[in-house]
Design a protein around this motif. Sequence first.
Motif, PDB file in Angstrom:
ATOM      1  N   LEU A 113       0.752  -1.006   0.093  1.00 19.97           N
ATOM      2  CA  LEU A 113       0.042   0.127   0.007  1.00 19.97           C
ATOM      3  C   LEU A 113       0.927   1.517  -0.105  1.00 19.97           C
ATOM      4  CD1 LEU A 113      -2.818  -1.366   2.498  1.00 19.97           C
ATOM      5  CD2 LEU A 113      -2.777  -1.056   0.092  1.00 19.97           C
ATOM      6  N   LYS A 120       2.195   1.796  -3.573  1.00 23.92           N
ATOM      7  CA  LYS A 120       1.151   2.164  -4.437  1.00 23.92           C
ATOM      8  C   LYS A 120       1.007   3.698  -4.218  1.00 23.92           C
ATOM      9  CE  LYS A 120      -2.342   1.185  -7.068  1.00 23.92           C
ATOM     10  NZ  LYS A 120      -2.420   0.576  -8.155  1.00 23.92           N
ATOM     11  N   GLN A 121       1.211   4.423  -2.960  1.00 22.32           N
ATOM     12  CA  GLN A 121       0.908   5.766  -2.690  1.00 22.32           C
ATOM     13  C   GLN A 121       2.186   6.259  -3.321  1.00 22.32           C
ATOM     14  OE1 GLN A 121       0.716   6.417   1.570  1.00 22.32           O
ATOM     15  NE2 GLN A 121      -1.302   7.123   1.195  1.00 22.32           N
ATOM     16  N   ILE A 177      -7.950  -6.477   3.837  1.00 20.02           N
ATOM     17  CA  ILE A 177      -7.127  -5.160   3.198  1.00 20.02           C
ATOM     18  C   ILE A 177      -7.268  -5.751   1.611  1.00 20.02           C
ATOM     19  CG2 ILE A 177      -5.319  -3.872   3.082  1.00 20.02           C
ATOM     20  CD1 ILE A 177      -4.989  -4.186   6.159  1.00 20.02           C
ATOM     21  N   ARG A 182     -10.205  -5.328  -0.402  1.00 15.48           N
ATOM     22  CA  ARG A 182     -10.740  -4.059  -0.767  1.00 15.48           C
ATOM     23  C   ARG A 182      -9.662  -3.248  -1.594  1.00 15.48           C
ATOM     24  NH1 ARG A 182     -11.124  -3.926   4.775  1.00 15.48           N
ATOM     25  NH2 ARG A 182      -9.626  -2.617   5.021  1.00 15.48           N
ATOM     26  N   SER A 183      -8.219  -3.305  -1.617  1.00 16.75           N
ATOM     27  CA  SER A 183      -7.349  -2.493  -2.011  1.00 16.75           C
ATOM     28  C   SER A 183      -6.271  -2.855  -2.949  1.00 16.75           C
ATOM     29  CB  SER A 183      -6.450  -2.037  -0.758  1.00 16.75           C
ATOM     30  OG  SER A 183      -7.315  -1.520   0.347  1.00 16.75           O
ATOM     31  N   PHE A 184      -6.444  -4.321  -3.323  1.00 24.04           N
ATOM     32  CA  PHE A 184      -5.582  -4.626  -4.305  1.00 24.04           C
ATOM     33  C   PHE A 184      -6.302  -5.101  -5.838  1.00 24.04           C
ATOM     34  CE2 PHE A 184      -2.917  -5.301  -0.613  1.00 24.04           C
ATOM     35  CZ  PHE A 184      -1.639  -5.680  -1.121  1.00 24.04           C
ATOM     36  N   ASP A 185      -5.342  -4.875  -6.815  1.00 21.00           N
ATOM     37  CA  ASP A 185      -5.981  -5.372  -8.080  1.00 21.00           C
ATOM     38  C   ASP A 185      -6.269  -6.785  -8.513  1.00 21.00           C
ATOM     39  OD1 ASP A 185      -5.370  -2.521  -8.988  1.00 21.00           O
ATOM     40  OD2 ASP A 185      -3.195  -3.260  -8.749  1.00 21.00           O
TER      41      ASP A 185
END
Length: 195
Positions: A100, A103-104, A150, A153-156
């Motif tokens: 994460l 990714k930011q 997580i 919700r947040s990974f491709d």
Amino acid sequence: MLAGTSGAGKGTLGARLRERDPGLGWSVSWTTRAPRPGEVDGVDYRFVTRAEFDECRAAGGFLEWFEVYGDLKGTPADFVRDRIGAGGDILLEVDVNGALAVKQALPEALLVFVAAPSREEQRRRLEGRGTETPESVARRLEEAEVEEQIAARSFDAVVVNDDVDRAVTEIAAIRSEEHTSELQSPYVISYAVFC
């Protein structure tokens, strides 16, 4: 980026992906933990002291870094940025928080989460390492629940590592699909990150 729970088989999948595509860059993370049997400094990790890690961190040398189960781990920033700047893909093997954070820093990164096929299989893999205490195994299994939520919700993409050959083929297809899209994203799998 390639990320996933402890015992999901991220390292195995990352190695197989690199065998499949020798041109795929590989970022060797730094860690303050001791090597496990069979791990090679500079190949699996760069094994450093806490003082060496702190010095690099203070100089801004990490793209991301976190304390994981009492040890520090970090991704060297210059290597990743140089590889991306040259137009190449790079595979990062990081934990969920690291993915994460990357990714930011690199919004174009593709995050792929690797999950064990079951909690029982994950436990078997962790205990099979011969390096984990029962308390460590229990803590890692608890954390897996949170990491999977997580990732959903947040990974491709999420890939279940129930068969290494199938999982490698699936990850390679995700990478290929990403490259044929307009975005031309770097490849990050979590537990690997492709940039």
